[in-house]
Scaffold this active site. Structure first.
Site, PDB file in Angstrom:
ATOM      1  N   TYR A 212      30.443  60.720  37.303  1.00 31.23           N
ATOM      2  CA  TYR A 212      29.983  59.494  36.632  1.00 31.23           C
ATOM      3  C   TYR A 212      29.345  59.921  35.313  1.00 31.23           C
ATOM      4  O   TYR A 212      28.246  60.477  35.292  1.00 31.23           O
ATOM      5  CB  TYR A 212      28.961  58.750  37.475  1.00 31.23           C
ATOM      6  CG  TYR A 212      29.484  58.173  38.767  1.00 31.23           C
ATOM      7  CD1 TYR A 212      30.844  58.048  39.018  1.00 31.23           C
ATOM      8  CD2 TYR A 212      28.597  57.738  39.757  1.00 31.23           C
ATOM      9  CE1 TYR A 212      31.303  57.511  40.214  1.00 31.23           C
ATOM     10  CE2 TYR A 212      29.052  57.205  40.947  1.00 31.23           C
ATOM     11  CZ  TYR A 212      30.403  57.092  41.176  1.00 31.23           C
ATOM     12  OH  TYR A 212      30.848  56.564  42.368  1.00 31.23           O
TER      13      TYR A 212
ATOM     14  N   PHE B 195      32.798  47.979  45.911  1.00 27.78           N
ATOM     15  CA  PHE B 195      33.291  46.711  45.354  1.00 27.78           C
ATOM     16  C   PHE B 195      33.018  45.541  46.308  1.00 27.78           C
ATOM     17  O   PHE B 195      33.937  44.875  46.773  1.00 27.78           O
ATOM     18  CB  PHE B 195      34.782  46.791  45.023  1.00 27.78           C
ATOM     19  CG  PHE B 195      35.114  47.785  43.951  1.00 27.78           C
ATOM     20  CD1 PHE B 195      34.366  47.868  42.789  1.00 27.78           C
ATOM     21  CD2 PHE B 195      36.172  48.666  44.104  1.00 27.78           C
ATOM     22  CE1 PHE B 195      34.663  48.798  41.797  1.00 27.78           C
ATOM     23  CE2 PHE B 195      36.480  49.606  43.122  1.00 27.78           C
ATOM     24  CZ  PHE B 195      35.717  49.660  41.974  1.00 27.78           C
ATOM     25  N   PRO B 196      31.739  45.265  46.617  1.00 29.97           N
ATOM     26  CA  PRO B 196      31.425  44.202  47.584  1.00 29.97           C
ATOM     27  C   PRO B 196      31.818  42.807  47.124  1.00 29.97           C
ATOM     28  O   PRO B 196      31.855  41.888  47.942  1.00 29.97           O
ATOM     29  CB  PRO B 196      29.902  44.310  47.757  1.00 29.97           C
ATOM     30  CG  PRO B 196      29.432  44.997  46.523  1.00 29.97           C
ATOM     31  CD  PRO B 196      30.529  45.948  46.133  1.00 29.97           C
ATOM     32  N   LEU B 197      32.139  42.611  45.840  1.00 31.27           N
ATOM     33  CA  LEU B 197      32.633  41.313  45.373  1.00 31.27           C
ATOM     34  C   LEU B 197      34.001  41.436  44.713  1.00 31.27           C
ATOM     35  O   LEU B 197      34.402  40.573  43.947  1.00 31.27           O
ATOM     36  CB  LEU B 197      31.645  40.678  44.381  1.00 31.27           C
ATOM     37  CG  LEU B 197      30.573  39.783  44.972  1.00 31.27           C
ATOM     38  CD1 LEU B 197      29.688  39.204  43.878  1.00 31.27           C
ATOM     39  CD2 LEU B 197      31.180  38.638  45.778  1.00 31.27           C
ATOM     40  N   GLY B 198      34.744  42.498  45.013  1.00 31.33           N
ATOM     41  CA  GLY B 198      36.025  42.706  44.347  1.00 31.33           C
ATOM     42  C   GLY B 198      37.158  41.943  45.002  1.00 31.33           C
ATOM     43  O   GLY B 198      37.163  41.708  46.210  1.00 31.33           O
ATOM     44  N   GLY B 199      38.143  41.532  44.198  1.00 28.60           N
ATOM     45  CA  GLY B 199      39.384  40.999  44.728  1.00 28.60           C
ATOM     46  C   GLY B 199      39.365  39.563  45.188  1.00 28.60           C
ATOM     47  O   GLY B 199      40.194  39.153  45.994  1.00 28.60           O
ATOM     48  N   PHE B 200      38.446  38.765  44.683  1.00 27.63           N
ATOM     49  CA  PHE B 200      38.368  37.373  45.106  1.00 27.63           C
ATOM     50  C   PHE B 200      39.308  36.496  44.295  1.00 27.63           C
ATOM     51  O   PHE B 200      39.400  36.625  43.071  1.00 27.63           O
ATOM     52  CB  PHE B 200      36.942  36.832  44.948  1.00 27.63           C
ATOM     53  CG  PHE B 200      36.016  37.220  46.060  1.00 27.63           C
ATOM     54  CD1 PHE B 200      35.653  36.316  47.028  1.00 27.63           C
ATOM     55  CD2 PHE B 200      35.514  38.503  46.151  1.00 27.63           C
ATOM     56  CE1 PHE B 200      34.806  36.671  48.057  1.00 27.63           C
ATOM     57  CE2 PHE B 200      34.671  38.879  47.171  1.00 27.63           C
ATOM     58  CZ  PHE B 200      34.317  37.960  48.133  1.00 27.63           C
TER      59      PHE B 200
ATOM     60  N   PRO C 125      40.222  32.569  42.904  1.00 27.55           N
ATOM     61  CA  PRO C 125      39.347  31.446  42.510  1.00 27.55           C
ATOM     62  C   PRO C 125      38.915  30.589  43.691  1.00 27.55           C
ATOM     63  O   PRO C 125      37.758  30.170  43.778  1.00 27.55           O
ATOM     64  CB  PRO C 125      40.220  30.668  41.523  1.00 27.55           C
ATOM     65  CG  PRO C 125      41.125  31.698  40.929  1.00 27.55           C
ATOM     66  CD  PRO C 125      41.430  32.636  42.061  1.00 27.55           C
ATOM     67  N   LEU C 126      39.837  30.326  44.638  1.00 28.32           N
ATOM     68  CA  LEU C 126      39.489  29.513  45.801  1.00 28.32           C
ATOM     69  C   LEU C 126      38.403  30.180  46.619  1.00 28.32           C
ATOM     70  O   LEU C 126      37.416  29.553  47.022  1.00 28.32           O
ATOM     71  CB  LEU C 126      40.737  29.284  46.661  1.00 28.32           C
ATOM     72  CG  LEU C 126      40.497  28.592  48.014  1.00 28.32           C
ATOM     73  CD1 LEU C 126      39.905  27.204  47.821  1.00 28.32           C
ATOM     74  CD2 LEU C 126      41.798  28.511  48.808  1.00 28.32           C
TER      75      LEU C 126
END
Length: 290
Positions: free
Chosen positions: A63, A213-218, A220-221
């Site tokens: 990193y 990535f706890p909010l990845g790949g959502f 719109p629905l």
């Protein structure tokens, strides 16, 4: 001030940690490359994390490269006795910030020594071997040659515990035949549920699962549904997503990252968010939404 005591604990080998930790990836520059735009702010968020009860920090010397580990050392060294620092090896950066495999014996050995030097440690608490057969997700292939190198460094006393990242269940089985594995770090969240069965198998084996990535790949629905639930609960979508992961299985350890003290405090508050059975059913449906 919010603390994370109510989230409970799990273990990385013989090291107990609170289930809500901190990921240092976002402390580097754009694309996890180069220095932070605000060095003082980066140091402040690390110190605030420990002050608010975080005892599990996830990092890597690739990193930056080197940036986050040097920031961690500047902010927190000498380290508290109960602070567990988990790092990753198996990748490197090119001159433009691209991510490349680095799992030859020489590269893995050099990576461990780089982490030791930049963190200012004599022994690394946990080293995750990042498998890079496919940069974007797990891909089958033998991990024995590279894992044998890491196990050798463990036998030398440079590494306390070993984990695996970006792997399949087959690779975990191969790895456990070579050495003890204390954690798996793969992508998993409400919308990305491929590891559901894997998580349950790891729980039965007493092995921690650390989703990234706890909010990845959502879609719109799915995002709209999550936002509606969050509004009803008086929380943010990120807090609800983190709380769902804590409810999902007791062996899940979370490492949300941020470069903001305010956002850090908001993330840690997810540990105190209670989700009842009806909300959990609604959230489970988010993962099945088309």
């Amino acid at each position: 001030m919010t603390t994370i005591q109510t989230s409970g604990t799990f273990h990385l080998g013989d090291l107990p940690v609170h289930r809500l930790g901190y990921g240092a990836m976002q402390l580097a520059g754009p694309g996890v490359f180069g220095p932070p735009k605000d060095r003082d702010a980066a140091l402040a968020v690390l110190r605030a994390a420990v002050e608010q009860g975080v005892d599990h920090i996830d990092t890597s010397d690739f990193y930056g490269p080197h940036v986050t580990n040097q920031l961690i050392r500047e902010a927190l060294h000498p380290y508290r006795d109960d602070l567990v620092i988990v790092t990753k090896i198996g990748a490197r950066r090119d001159e433009k910030g691209g991510w490349l495999p680095a799992f030859s014996p020489g590269e893995l050995t050099a990576a461990v020594h780089d982490n030791l030097r930049n963190l200012g440690r004599d022994v690394l608490d946990v080293v995750n071997l990042r498998v890079m057969f496919d940069t974007h997700g797990p891909a089958e292939g033998s991990i024995a040659p590279m894992l044998e190198t890491v196990a050798g460094l463990q036998q030398q006393g440079l590494v306390r515990h070993i984990g695996l990242s970006n792997i399949t269940p087959t690779q975990l089985a191969e790895g456990r035949g070579l050495c003890d594995i204390v954690c798996v770090q793969n992508m998993y969240n409400l919308a990305q549920r491929a590891d559901d069965a894997f998580i349950d198998d790891l729980k039965a084996a007493g092995i921690a699962y650390v989703p990234f990535f706890p909010l990845g790949g959502f879609s719109p629905l799915q995002s709209d549904t999550l936002s509606g639930i969050a509004t009803r609960l008086g929380a943010t979508p990120m807090q609800v997503a983190l709380a769902w992961l804590l409810h999902r299985s007791p062996n899940i350890l979370l490492i949300p990252g941020t470069s903001s003290v305010a956002h850090l405090t908001e993330n840690l508050a997810a540990a105190d968010l209670t989700l009842d059975a009806d909300v959990l059913r609604e959230l489970d449906a988010v993962g099945r939404a088309a």
